[in-house]
Design an enzyme around this catalytic site. Sequence first.
Site, PDB file in Angstrom:
ATOM      1  N   VAL A  46       0.807  -1.224   0.000  1.00 30.14           N
ATOM      2  CA  VAL A  46       0.000   0.000   0.000  1.00 30.14           C
ATOM      3  C   VAL A  46       0.840   1.275   0.000  1.00 30.14           C
ATOM      4  CG1 VAL A  46      -2.008  -1.077   1.057  1.00 30.14           C
ATOM      5  CG2 VAL A  46      -0.234  -0.105   2.530  1.00 30.14           C
ATOM      6  N   LYS A  50      11.104   6.366   2.523  1.00 27.70           N
ATOM      7  CA  LYS A  50      12.558   6.336   2.562  1.00 27.70           C
ATOM      8  C   LYS A  50      13.066   5.227   3.473  1.00 27.70           C
ATOM      9  CE  LYS A  50      16.498   9.409   3.441  1.00 27.70           C
ATOM     10  NZ  LYS A  50      16.916  10.773   3.871  1.00 27.70           N
ATOM     11  N   GLU A  53       8.686  -0.083   3.778  1.00 29.65           N
ATOM     12  CA  GLU A  53       7.655  -0.447   2.818  1.00 29.65           C
ATOM     13  C   GLU A  53       6.444  -0.892   3.621  1.00 29.65           C
ATOM     14  OE1 GLU A  53       9.470  -3.367   0.226  1.00 29.65           O
ATOM     15  OE2 GLU A  53       9.851  -1.795  -1.254  1.00 29.65           O
ATOM     16  N   VAL A  54       5.252  -0.532   3.158  1.00 30.32           N
ATOM     17  CA  VAL A  54       4.043  -0.765   3.943  1.00 30.32           C
ATOM     18  C   VAL A  54       3.092  -1.682   3.183  1.00 30.32           C
ATOM     19  CG1 VAL A  54       2.118   0.323   5.151  1.00 30.32           C
ATOM     20  CG2 VAL A  54       4.312   1.526   4.971  1.00 30.32           C
ATOM     21  N   LYS A  69       4.466  -2.683   8.541  1.00 29.56           N
ATOM     22  CA  LYS A  69       5.496  -1.741   8.100  1.00 29.56           C
ATOM     23  C   LYS A  69       6.844  -2.445   8.179  1.00 29.56           C
ATOM     24  CE  LYS A  69       7.460   2.796   9.341  1.00 29.56           C
ATOM     25  NZ  LYS A  69       7.330   3.964  10.256  1.00 29.56           N
ATOM     26  N   ASP A 195       6.977  15.124  11.785  1.00 31.02           N
ATOM     27  CA  ASP A 195       6.665  14.823  10.383  1.00 31.02           C
ATOM     28  C   ASP A 195       5.161  14.895  10.130  1.00 31.02           C
ATOM     29  OD1 ASP A 195       7.304  14.272   7.757  1.00 31.02           O
ATOM     30  OD2 ASP A 195       7.421  12.095   8.036  1.00 31.02           O
TER      31      ASP A 195
END
Length: 372
Positions: A46, A50, A53-54, A69, A195
């Site tokens: 999905v 950086k 990856e999810v 994650k 963030d």
Amino acid sequence: MKCRVWSEARVYTNINKQRTEEYWDYENTVIDWSTNTKDYEIENKVGRGKYSEVFQGVKLDSKVKIVIKMLKPVKKKKIKREIKILTDLSNEKVPPTTLPFQKDQYYTNQKEDVLKFIRPYIFDQPHNGHANIIHLFDIIKDPISKTPALVFEYVDNVDFRILYPKLTDLEIRFYMFELLKALDYCHSMGIMHRDVKPHNVMIDHKNKKLRLIDWGLAEFYHVNMEYNVRVASRFFKGPELLVDYRMYDYSLDLWSFGTMLASMIFKREPFFHGTSNTDQLVKIVKVLGTSDFEKYLLKYEITLPREFYDMDQYIRKPWHRFINDGNKHLSGNDEIIDLIDNLLRYDHQERLTAKEAMGHPWFAPIREQIEK
């Protein structure tokens, strides 16, 4: 740049000084990784970033949807920090909700018996943290590849580029109030997110549910500590990051929040659209003006990097200049203009705190709903 003028947070200043070292010392934390990767099944990818990856997946025994994650190779310290912060945020017991404009602290409960040996709560255990913080379910590591992964609750998110333009005035107030609740909670726990941006705010619009995600850049706040300015995404970076002022605090998150709010209200995505970090600061100065910028630099004795020496002089642009026929149903009142103006300030000390923002008149309809 070494900070010549010190600055400290106006609120939650000494939270981590009042805690035991085990609460914030992530470098010496021992992570108890689970190797039961067969408990979960990956269904589809999905997203990617950086550092990770999810994937969307499912917990096999209960068929509960989850998000996995998978962390890319990074320093162990960074992984420990994210897990420590997530577990601290999850393990704290939140007192019954009180309205943000009351004099009492919104969250006052302190917990000193935080275990140094970390294992997050699993699916069948109660979640004690704030509802608007993404829930960490498990921390796993593949026994063969040694790839670490974090397992989170699933949120049926609607992409902000699709959702935000459709939101009504009241819905924007509701979701931004929910985001402020999440920020006030993490700040009250001595944690800066660093963030805040639409990509990290998951909204399940059908169920009116919001979650603040991606705590990979989050950090514990300590007075008089200088922090890395290479945090936050460019469009949401506060001026302090762009001028290399390292003694920032929770107020950084309120700048990012303010840029999100301005973007939603004025229908301008992103609100400050720089092509580089240097250009990002120029875009900010073009709106807020050179005069206040120079006062800010003087107050904190900040010397600009050489690339800014030939920056032009700009007159502050009134907020009403951003109002047009396409957004006046959202922007055409003094209250929202005042709120944005008190968030988007060069001087981090002048920005509203999350709690102060929740008490702003623009959020009165939301507070009235809570009272009912």
